[in-house]
Design a protein around this motif. Structure first.
Motif, PDB file in Angstrom:
ATOM      1  N   ARG A  22     -18.068 -18.153  75.482  1.00 60.48           N
ATOM      2  CA  ARG A  22     -19.141 -18.639  76.335  1.00 60.48           C
ATOM      3  C   ARG A  22     -19.115 -20.161  76.511  1.00 60.48           C
ATOM      4  NH1 ARG A  22     -22.950 -14.854  77.635  1.00 60.48           N
ATOM      5  NH2 ARG A  22     -23.109 -13.010  76.306  1.00 60.48           N
ATOM      6  N   GLU A  23     -18.376 -20.859  75.663  1.00 59.68           N
ATOM      7  CA  GLU A  23     -18.387 -22.324  75.707  1.00 59.68           C
ATOM      8  C   GLU A  23     -17.057 -22.925  76.137  1.00 59.68           C
ATOM      9  OE1 GLU A  23     -19.731 -23.451  71.831  1.00 59.68           O
ATOM     10  OE2 GLU A  23     -21.745 -22.640  72.136  1.00 59.68           O
ATOM     11  N   ASN A  24     -16.125 -22.093  76.587  1.00 59.46           N
ATOM     12  CA  ASN A  24     -14.819 -22.615  76.982  1.00 59.46           C
ATOM     13  C   ASN A  24     -14.897 -23.541  78.191  1.00 59.46           C
ATOM     14  OD1 ASN A  24     -13.107 -21.729  74.991  1.00 59.46           O
ATOM     15  ND2 ASN A  24     -12.464 -19.887  76.069  1.00 59.46           N
ATOM     16  N   LEU A  25     -15.731 -23.208  79.163  1.00 58.26           N
ATOM     17  CA  LEU A  25     -15.863 -24.079  80.334  1.00 58.26           C
ATOM     18  C   LEU A  25     -16.494 -25.408  79.943  1.00 58.26           C
ATOM     19  CD1 LEU A  25     -15.394 -24.471  83.323  1.00 58.26           C
ATOM     20  CD2 LEU A  25     -17.577 -23.332  83.772  1.00 58.26           C
ATOM     21  N   ASP A  26     -17.460 -25.380  79.044  1.00 53.02           N
ATOM     22  CA  ASP A  26     -18.048 -26.626  78.546  1.00 53.02           C
ATOM     23  C   ASP A  26     -16.999 -27.469  77.830  1.00 53.02           C
ATOM     24  OD1 ASP A  26     -20.636 -26.006  79.444  1.00 53.02           O
ATOM     25  OD2 ASP A  26     -21.074 -24.865  77.639  1.00 53.02           O
ATOM     26  N   GLY A  27     -16.149 -26.808  77.041  1.00 51.13           N
ATOM     27  CA  GLY A  27     -15.089 -27.531  76.335  1.00 51.13           C
ATOM     28  C   GLY A  27     -14.112 -28.187  77.289  1.00 51.13           C
ATOM     29  N   ILE A  28     -13.783 -27.496  78.372  1.00 49.92           N
ATOM     30  CA  ILE A  28     -12.913 -28.083  79.397  1.00 49.92           C
ATOM     31  C   ILE A  28     -13.580 -29.301  80.019  1.00 49.92           C
ATOM     32  CG2 ILE A  28     -12.106 -27.694  81.772  1.00 49.92           C
ATOM     33  CD1 ILE A  28     -10.153 -26.585  79.810  1.00 49.92           C
ATOM     34  N   SER A  29     -14.875 -29.206  80.266  1.00 47.99           N
ATOM     35  CA  SER A  29     -15.576 -30.294  80.964  1.00 47.99           C
ATOM     36  C   SER A  29     -15.567 -31.591  80.172  1.00 47.99           C
ATOM     37  CB  SER A  29     -17.021 -29.878  81.273  1.00 47.99           C
ATOM     38  OG  SER A  29     -17.810 -29.829  80.091  1.00 47.99           O
ATOM     39  N   ILE A  30     -15.571 -31.499  78.842  1.00 43.25           N
ATOM     40  CA  ILE A  30     -15.593 -32.717  78.023  1.00 43.25           C
ATOM     41  C   ILE A  30     -14.211 -33.063  77.477  1.00 43.25           C
ATOM     42  CG2 ILE A  30     -18.012 -32.403  77.391  1.00 43.25           C
ATOM     43  CD1 ILE A  30     -17.049 -31.369  74.636  1.00 43.25           C
ATOM     44  N   GLY A  31     -13.199 -32.282  77.856  1.00 36.26           N
ATOM     45  CA  GLY A  31     -11.845 -32.575  77.401  1.00 36.26           C
ATOM     46  C   GLY A  31     -11.584 -32.206  75.961  1.00 36.26           C
ATOM     47  N   ALA A  32     -12.350 -31.247  75.419  1.00 37.49           N
ATOM     48  CA  ALA A  32     -12.128 -30.813  74.036  1.00 37.49           C
ATOM     49  C   ALA A  32     -10.775 -30.119  73.885  1.00 37.49           C
ATOM     50  CB  ALA A  32     -13.250 -29.877  73.594  1.00 37.49           C
ATOM     51  N   PHE A  33     -10.299 -29.532  74.966  1.00 35.07           N
ATOM     52  CA  PHE A  33      -8.967 -28.935  75.039  1.00 35.07           C
ATOM     53  C   PHE A  33      -8.533 -28.970  76.496  1.00 35.07           C
ATOM     54  CE2 PHE A  33     -12.365 -25.988  73.780  1.00 35.07           C
ATOM     55  CZ  PHE A  33     -12.655 -25.377  75.001  1.00 35.07           C
ATOM     56  N   GLU A  34      -7.262 -28.741  76.711  1.00 38.92           N
ATOM     57  CA  GLU A  34      -6.701 -28.959  78.051  1.00 38.92           C
ATOM     58  C   GLU A  34      -6.680 -27.718  78.931  1.00 38.92           C
ATOM     59  OE1 GLU A  34      -5.631 -32.132  75.408  1.00 38.92           O
ATOM     60  OE2 GLU A  34      -5.145 -29.998  75.195  1.00 38.92           O
ATOM     61  N   TRP A  54     -17.122 -29.322  86.660  1.00 38.85           N
ATOM     62  CA  TRP A  54     -16.890 -29.082  85.229  1.00 38.85           C
ATOM     63  C   TRP A  54     -15.543 -29.650  84.798  1.00 38.85           C
ATOM     64  CZ3 TRP A  54     -21.106 -27.509  82.817  1.00 38.85           C
ATOM     65  CH2 TRP A  54     -22.091 -26.891  83.581  1.00 38.85           C
ATOM     66  N   ASN A  55     -15.003 -30.524  85.638  1.00 33.28           N
ATOM     67  CA  ASN A  55     -13.707 -31.165  85.348  1.00 33.28           C
ATOM     68  C   ASN A  55     -12.620 -30.112  85.170  1.00 33.28           C
ATOM     69  OD1 ASN A  55     -12.212 -33.503  85.144  1.00 33.28           O
ATOM     70  ND2 ASN A  55     -12.536 -33.770  82.944  1.00 33.28           N
ATOM     71  N   ALA A  56     -12.762 -29.007  85.915  1.00 36.96           N
ATOM     72  CA  ALA A  56     -11.857 -27.874  85.774  1.00 36.96           C
ATOM     73  C   ALA A  56     -11.073 -27.630  87.058  1.00 36.96           C
ATOM     74  CB  ALA A  56     -12.636 -26.616  85.405  1.00 36.96           C
ATOM     75  N   ARG A  57      -9.797 -27.363  86.899  1.00 33.41           N
ATOM     76  CA  ARG A  57      -8.912 -26.989  88.001  1.00 33.41           C
ATOM     77  C   ARG A  57      -8.460 -25.556  87.768  1.00 33.41           C
ATOM     78  NH1 ARG A  57      -4.993 -29.657  91.434  1.00 33.41           N
ATOM     79  NH2 ARG A  57      -3.195 -28.290  91.843  1.00 33.41           N
ATOM     80  N   LEU A  58      -8.690 -24.685  88.738  1.00 30.63           N
ATOM     81  CA  LEU A  58      -8.293 -23.286  88.621  1.00 30.63           C
ATOM     82  C   LEU A  58      -6.775 -23.174  88.644  1.00 30.63           C
ATOM     83  CD1 LEU A  58     -11.006 -22.051  91.062  1.00 30.63           C
ATOM     84  CD2 LEU A  58     -10.759 -21.134  88.750  1.00 30.63           C
ATOM     85  N   LEU A  59      -6.226 -22.485  87.659  1.00 29.76           N
ATOM     86  CA  LEU A  59      -4.778 -22.334  87.564  1.00 29.76           C
ATOM     87  C   LEU A  59      -4.336 -20.933  87.963  1.00 29.76           C
ATOM     88  CD1 LEU A  59      -2.071 -23.648  86.691  1.00 29.76           C
ATOM     89  CD2 LEU A  59      -2.460 -22.652  84.413  1.00 29.76           C
ATOM     90  N   MET A  60      -4.962 -19.916  87.383  1.00 28.75           N
ATOM     91  CA  MET A  60      -4.590 -18.538  87.702  1.00 28.75           C
ATOM     92  C   MET A  60      -5.700 -17.596  87.263  1.00 28.75           C
ATOM     93  SD  MET A  60      -1.551 -17.875  84.870  1.00 28.75           S
ATOM     94  CE  MET A  60      -1.794 -18.276  83.131  1.00 28.75           C
ATOM     95  N   THR A  61      -5.681 -16.411  87.841  1.00 29.45           N
ATOM     96  CA  THR A  61      -6.659 -15.398  87.471  1.00 29.45           C
ATOM     97  C   THR A  61      -6.130 -14.552  86.321  1.00 29.45           C
ATOM     98  OG1 THR A  61      -8.086 -13.636  88.338  1.00 29.45           O
ATOM     99  CG2 THR A  61      -5.790 -13.669  89.113  1.00 29.45           C
ATOM    100  N   SER A  62      -6.999 -13.698  85.791  1.00 25.10           N
ATOM    101  CA  SER A  62      -6.626 -12.727  84.756  1.00 25.10           C
ATOM    102  C   SER A  62      -6.975 -11.350  85.310  1.00 25.10           C
ATOM    103  CB  SER A  62      -7.395 -12.986  83.457  1.00 25.10           C
ATOM    104  OG  SER A  62      -7.271 -14.322  83.045  1.00 25.10           O
ATOM    105  N   PRO A  63      -6.117 -10.783  86.153  1.00 22.96           N
ATOM    106  CA  PRO A  63      -6.490  -9.564  86.888  1.00 22.96           C
ATOM    107  C   PRO A  63      -6.745  -8.392  85.969  1.00 22.96           C
ATOM    108  CG  PRO A  63      -4.129  -9.959  87.051  1.00 22.96           C
ATOM    109  CD  PRO A  63      -4.713 -11.171  86.396  1.00 22.96           C
ATOM    110  N   MET A  64      -7.864  -7.730  86.233  1.00 16.80           N
ATOM    111  CA  MET A  64      -8.210  -6.563  85.427  1.00 16.80           C
ATOM    112  C   MET A  64      -8.549  -5.391  86.326  1.00 16.80           C
ATOM    113  SD  MET A  64     -10.366  -7.974  82.183  1.00 16.80           S
ATOM    114  CE  MET A  64     -11.327  -9.175  83.095  1.00 16.80           C
TER     115      MET A  64
END
Length: 337
Positions: A68-80, A132-142
């Motif tokens: 639930r917090e991965n997008l928040d982590g991306i926004s602050i640069g906690a991980f790439e 959110w400082n996020a760039r979409l790279l790819m989907t995870s098709p289900m």
């Protein structure tokens, strides 16, 4: 000695320079390695191979953040780089929730990829992710989600009334319209919720029923309910992406198609074996009649219209995004995907 010393210094300087140019990205996912993360594992393998080890990825399953917090982590640069699902926080990623509307007619994973790519390329979607400082790279098709449940099987619309079910996004809305009581517990919480009786059923794709063991406590499986699916993008931190060399950007983007194909290949193997899994675990297959499915389809249309109206009221091009999802799906089907 003078020349040897100079050569040594040059070699040492070059070694430090090479080391400084090397890039390692931290990648936040959850659960354990499974079909749902195979494209991430593959893209990590490919970028390392194609960059000769200058660009690597360290994939962490729950060690950096929860889902639930991965997008928040991306926004602050906690991980790439990270994976998340839109239904975990629809207020943060409103535009891509068009991909989670129920009963949109997607029939294959290849169609799912095509529609997601079209939506991800839309400027409104990219602008919202950039917040959110996020760039979409790819989907995870289900594939289309289905329910596993305990107790008496549910095979009619009426039987869904009162069903306590783990379901998010449009699937949850559709089931709620039939009187079910949806809850959006995370994937990692689903087994405990079902095993303890907090929920009667869980809505997942096949890989997740296996990975999170909901299949182990289930009595029945809705073989053809197919209410919809969730959309789970893989995103990268914009600052980290911009800091890549042009060569590494090209390597990363060039590896996406290969990674997605690897994912599709792995998922196909799972689907081939799914019936054997159900038989082995003595899970009863439940089929809804055509009449019941038609009734559900009627219930879905007002949900679609409400989504368009809500997005439009919030300043997003709701109708345009909805039409794009429909048209890209039609194009994919016409292309035989």
């Amino acid at each position: 000695m003078k020349y040897l010393s100079s050569a040594s210094i040059a070699a040492i300087s070059l070694a430090f320079a090479t080391e400084a140019l090397a890039v390692e990205w931290n990648v936040s996912v959850w659960g354990k390695r499974r079909e749902f993360t195979e494209h991430i594992e593959k893209i990590a393998e490919l970028v390392e191979e194609r960059s000769n080890g200058d660009f690597t990825m360290a994939i962490s399953y729950g060690g950096l953040s929860n889902e639930r917090e991965n997008l928040d982590g991306i926004s602050i640069g906690a991980f790439e780089m990270a994976q998340f699902c839109a239904g975990y926080h629809p207020d943060k990623n409103r535009a891509i929730t068009v991909l989670e509307l129920p009963l949109m007619g997607v029939e294959t994973l290849e169609q799912e990829v095509a529609v997601a790519r079209a939506i991800y390329a839309h400027p409104a979607v990219q602008d919202e992710m950039a917040q959110w400082n996020a760039r979409l790279l790819m989907t995870s098709p289900m594939p289309q989600y289905n329910l596993v449940g305990t107790g008496e099987p549910r095979a009619t619309v009426e039987s869904l009334d009162g069903l306590r079910v783990r379901a998010s996004g449009g699937i949850g809305e559709l089931l709620a319209a039939e009187g079910a009581v949806p809850t959006s517990v995370t994937a990692t919480e689903a087994y405990n919720a079902m095993e303890s009786g907090v929920v009667d059923a869980v809505s997942f794709a096949q890989h997740a029923h296996l990975s999170f063991r909901t299949i182990d406590v289930a009595d029945w499986w809705t073989e053809n309910l197919n209410p919809g699916t969730v959309n789970c993008p893989v995103v990268v931190n914009i600052d980290a992406y911009e800091a890549l060399s042009d060569e590494n950007k090209a390597i990363l983007e060039g590896a996406v198609d290969d990674a997605i194909q690897h994912y599709l290949d792995q998922y196909a193997l799972l689907l081939e074996d799914w019936d054997n899994v159900l038989e082995e675990k003595e899970i009863e297959k439940v089929r809804f009649s055509d009449e019941e499915l038609a009734r559900l389809a009627e219930e879905a249309q007002p949900i679609h219209e409400a989504w368009i109206a809500e997005m439009t009221a919030q300043g997003l091009p709701g109708q345009e995004l909805y039409d794009l999802a429909r048209s890209s799906l039609a194009e994919a089907k016409a292309a035989g995907k």
